[in-house]
Design a protein around this motif. Structure first.
Motif, PDB file in Angstrom:
ATOM      1  N   ILE A 108       0.843  -0.926   0.080  1.00  0.00           N
ATOM      2  CA  ILE A 108       0.044   0.020  -0.085  1.00  0.00           C
ATOM      3  C   ILE A 108       0.886   1.335  -0.127  1.00  0.00           C
ATOM      4  O   ILE A 108       2.143   1.373   0.622  1.00  0.00           O
ATOM      5  CB  ILE A 108      -0.974  -0.102   1.201  1.00  0.00           C
ATOM      6  CG1 ILE A 108      -2.108   0.912   0.842  1.00  0.00           C
ATOM      7  CG2 ILE A 108      -0.214   0.099   2.588  1.00  0.00           C
ATOM      8  CD1 ILE A 108      -3.335   0.428   0.007  1.00  0.00           C
ATOM      9  N   GLY A 109       0.355   2.298  -0.763  1.00  0.00           N
ATOM     10  CA  GLY A 109       1.301   3.467  -0.773  1.00  0.00           C
ATOM     11  C   GLY A 109       0.239   4.826  -0.199  1.00  0.00           C
ATOM     12  O   GLY A 109      -1.015   4.531  -0.271  1.00  0.00           O
ATOM     13  N   THR A 110       1.014   5.879  -0.035  1.00  0.00           N
ATOM     14  CA  THR A 110       0.156   7.120   0.468  1.00  0.00           C
ATOM     15  C   THR A 110       0.753   8.265  -0.324  1.00  0.00           C
ATOM     16  O   THR A 110       1.870   8.137  -0.643  1.00  0.00           O
ATOM     17  CB  THR A 110       0.324   7.300   1.869  1.00  0.00           C
ATOM     18  OG1 THR A 110       1.691   7.486   2.293  1.00  0.00           O
ATOM     19  CG2 THR A 110      -0.324   6.186   2.502  1.00  0.00           C
ATOM     20  N   LEU A 111      -0.116   9.088  -0.786  1.00  0.00           N
ATOM     21  CA  LEU A 111       0.250  10.397  -1.427  1.00  0.00           C
ATOM     22  C   LEU A 111      -0.161  11.590  -0.505  1.00  0.00           C
ATOM     23  O   LEU A 111      -1.441  11.633  -0.383  1.00  0.00           O
ATOM     24  CB  LEU A 111      -0.143  10.394  -2.938  1.00  0.00           C
ATOM     25  CG  LEU A 111      -0.119  11.718  -3.594  1.00  0.00           C
ATOM     26  CD1 LEU A 111       1.591  11.835  -3.649  1.00  0.00           C
ATOM     27  CD2 LEU A 111      -0.655  11.717  -4.898  1.00  0.00           C
ATOM     28  N   ALA A 112       0.637  12.455  -0.022  1.00  0.00           N
ATOM     29  CA  ALA A 112       0.055  13.589   0.597  1.00  0.00           C
ATOM     30  C   ALA A 112       0.330  14.609  -0.163  1.00  0.00           C
ATOM     31  O   ALA A 112       1.420  15.015  -0.499  1.00  0.00           O
ATOM     32  CB  ALA A 112       0.951  13.525   2.097  1.00  0.00           C
ATOM     33  N   TYR A 116      -3.971  10.602   0.465  1.00  0.00           N
ATOM     34  CA  TYR A 116      -4.711   9.463  -0.346  1.00  0.00           C
ATOM     35  C   TYR A 116      -3.903   8.136  -0.307  1.00  0.00           C
ATOM     36  O   TYR A 116      -2.551   8.251  -0.229  1.00  0.00           O
ATOM     37  CB  TYR A 116      -4.530   9.981  -1.737  1.00  0.00           C
ATOM     38  CG  TYR A 116      -5.261  11.287  -1.888  1.00  0.00           C
ATOM     39  CD1 TYR A 116      -6.489  11.345  -1.868  1.00  0.00           C
ATOM     40  CD2 TYR A 116      -4.556  12.503  -2.079  1.00  0.00           C
ATOM     41  CE1 TYR A 116      -7.300  12.583  -2.092  1.00  0.00           C
ATOM     42  CE2 TYR A 116      -5.311  13.762  -1.970  1.00  0.00           C
ATOM     43  CZ  TYR A 116      -6.422  13.722  -1.980  1.00  0.00           C
ATOM     44  OH  TYR A 116      -7.114  15.003  -2.039  1.00  0.00           O
ATOM     45  N   GLU A 117      -4.415   6.914  -0.266  1.00  0.00           N
ATOM     46  CA  GLU A 117      -3.886   5.803  -0.168  1.00  0.00           C
ATOM     47  C   GLU A 117      -4.147   4.888  -1.479  1.00  0.00           C
ATOM     48  O   GLU A 117      -5.619   5.007  -1.991  1.00  0.00           O
ATOM     49  CB  GLU A 117      -4.347   5.279   0.870  1.00  0.00           C
ATOM     50  CG  GLU A 117      -4.002   3.946   1.281  1.00  0.00           C
ATOM     51  CD  GLU A 117      -4.541   3.351   2.806  1.00  0.00           C
ATOM     52  OE1 GLU A 117      -3.531   3.649   3.927  1.00  0.00           O
ATOM     53  OE2 GLU A 117      -5.419   2.541   2.847  1.00  0.00           O
ATOM     54  N   GLY A 118      -3.471   4.079  -1.911  1.00  0.00           N
ATOM     55  CA  GLY A 118      -3.667   3.302  -2.998  1.00  0.00           C
ATOM     56  C   GLY A 118      -2.360   2.533  -3.675  1.00  0.00           C
ATOM     57  O   GLY A 118      -1.417   2.236  -2.480  1.00  0.00           O
ATOM     58  N   ASN A 119      -2.194   2.136  -4.764  1.00  0.00           N
ATOM     59  CA  ASN A 119      -1.068   1.555  -5.221  1.00  0.00           C
ATOM     60  C   ASN A 119       0.167   2.390  -5.025  1.00  0.00           C
ATOM     61  O   ASN A 119       0.175   3.287  -5.787  1.00  0.00           O
ATOM     62  CB  ASN A 119      -1.683   1.055  -6.836  1.00  0.00           C
ATOM     63  CG  ASN A 119      -0.370   0.168  -7.497  1.00  0.00           C
ATOM     64  OD1 ASN A 119       0.462   0.781  -7.630  1.00  0.00           O
ATOM     65  ND2 ASN A 119      -0.356  -1.111  -7.538  1.00  0.00           N
ATOM     66  N   THR A 120       1.255   1.935  -4.592  1.00  0.00           N
ATOM     67  CA  THR A 120       2.419   2.720  -4.366  1.00  0.00           C
ATOM     68  C   THR A 120       2.763   3.114  -5.732  1.00  0.00           C
ATOM     69  O   THR A 120       3.415   4.384  -5.845  1.00  0.00           O
ATOM     70  CB  THR A 120       3.655   1.690  -3.586  1.00  0.00           C
ATOM     71  OG1 THR A 120       2.920   1.525  -2.229  1.00  0.00           O
ATOM     72  CG2 THR A 120       4.722   2.540  -3.388  1.00  0.00           C
ATOM     73  N   ILE A 121       3.277   2.141  -6.652  1.00  0.00           N
ATOM     74  CA  ILE A 121       3.775   2.469  -7.878  1.00  0.00           C
ATOM     75  C   ILE A 121       2.767   3.587  -8.643  1.00  0.00           C
ATOM     76  O   ILE A 121       3.474   4.596  -9.143  1.00  0.00           O
ATOM     77  CB  ILE A 121       3.924   1.435  -8.882  1.00  0.00           C
ATOM     78  CG1 ILE A 121       4.807   0.223  -8.039  1.00  0.00           C
ATOM     79  CG2 ILE A 121       4.392   1.555 -10.186  1.00  0.00           C
ATOM     80  CD1 ILE A 121       4.973  -0.983  -8.731  1.00  0.00           C
ATOM     81  N   GLU A 122       1.661   3.499  -8.794  1.00  0.00           N
ATOM     82  CA  GLU A 122       0.758   4.427  -9.237  1.00  0.00           C
ATOM     83  C   GLU A 122       0.745   5.713  -8.682  1.00  0.00           C
ATOM     84  O   GLU A 122       0.773   6.947  -9.287  1.00  0.00           O
ATOM     85  CB  GLU A 122      -0.761   3.717  -9.554  1.00  0.00           C
ATOM     86  CG  GLU A 122      -0.964   2.578 -10.546  1.00  0.00           C
ATOM     87  CD  GLU A 122      -2.307   2.035 -10.650  1.00  0.00           C
ATOM     88  OE1 GLU A 122      -3.079   2.630  -9.784  1.00  0.00           O
ATOM     89  OE2 GLU A 122      -2.349   1.299 -11.453  1.00  0.00           O
ATOM     90  N   LEU A 123       0.606   5.831  -7.219  1.00  0.00           N
ATOM     91  CA  LEU A 123       0.706   7.141  -6.685  1.00  0.00           C
ATOM     92  C   LEU A 123       2.074   7.912  -7.055  1.00  0.00           C
ATOM     93  O   LEU A 123       1.907   9.016  -7.200  1.00  0.00           O
ATOM     94  CB  LEU A 123       0.618   7.015  -4.887  1.00  0.00           C
ATOM     95  CG  LEU A 123      -0.889   6.391  -4.817  1.00  0.00           C
ATOM     96  CD1 LEU A 123      -1.242   6.167  -3.219  1.00  0.00           C
ATOM     97  CD2 LEU A 123      -2.048   7.557  -5.112  1.00  0.00           C
ATOM     98  N   ARG A 124       2.935   7.065  -6.733  1.00  0.00           N
ATOM     99  CA  ARG A 124       4.663   7.723  -6.983  1.00  0.00           C
ATOM    100  C   ARG A 124       4.411   8.348  -8.677  1.00  0.00           C
ATOM    101  O   ARG A 124       4.899   9.509  -8.880  1.00  0.00           O
ATOM    102  CB  ARG A 124       5.541   6.710  -6.843  1.00  0.00           C
ATOM    103  CG  ARG A 124       5.811   6.404  -5.345  1.00  0.00           C
ATOM    104  CD  ARG A 124       7.036   5.679  -5.373  1.00  0.00           C
ATOM    105  NE  ARG A 124       7.349   5.483  -3.774  1.00  0.00           N
ATOM    106  CZ  ARG A 124       7.793   4.426  -3.444  1.00  0.00           C
ATOM    107  NH1 ARG A 124       7.931   3.562  -3.731  1.00  0.00           N
ATOM    108  NH2 ARG A 124       8.084   4.508  -1.939  1.00  0.00           N
TER     109      ARG A 124
END
Length: 109
Positions: free
Chosen positions: A75-79, A89-97
């Motif tokens: 799991i990934g996060t994007l602040a 926001y939380e989601g797929n780590t690779i997609e958020l990056r």
């Protein structure tokens, strides 16, 4: 990145998506599923459960103050920070990056 054209009618007039990613917004009301959408002038969160747009986030590029992506294999996060506010926001780590990188590319051509 996932294409969700059925929600594009909620974009600001004249805006077309550059990229989007499925994500959950985490806030005091809990978890809201939806999509983060980057357009030429906006970063938007379109809440999947509220077509009225009441729970959407609308961040104008001029108000953007920064973003930080983190996460692991599961799991990934994007602040995202804007106008002294912030949302996670939380989601797929690779997609958020990749979404964060697209923001940086759009704002720093």
């Amino acid at each position: 990145m996932i294409e969700h054209a059925k929600h594009h009618d909620r974009l600001p007039k004249g805006e077309l998506p550059i990229t989007e990613v499925e994500a959950d917004r985490l806030d005091e009301d809990g978890r809201h599923s939806g999509w983060l959408v980057l357009t030429p002038n906006w970063i938007l969160f379109l809440d999947e459960d509220h077509d009225s747009g009441h729970h959407d986030d609308r961040i104008e590029h001029t108000d953007f103050q920064g973003a930080e992506a983190s996460g692991d294999d599961t799991i990934g996060t994007l602040a995202i920070n804007w106008n002294d506010h912030g949302t996670v926001y939380e989601g797929n780590t690779i997609e958020l990056r990749a979404f964060k990188d697209a923001i940086v590319d759009q704002l720093n051509p």
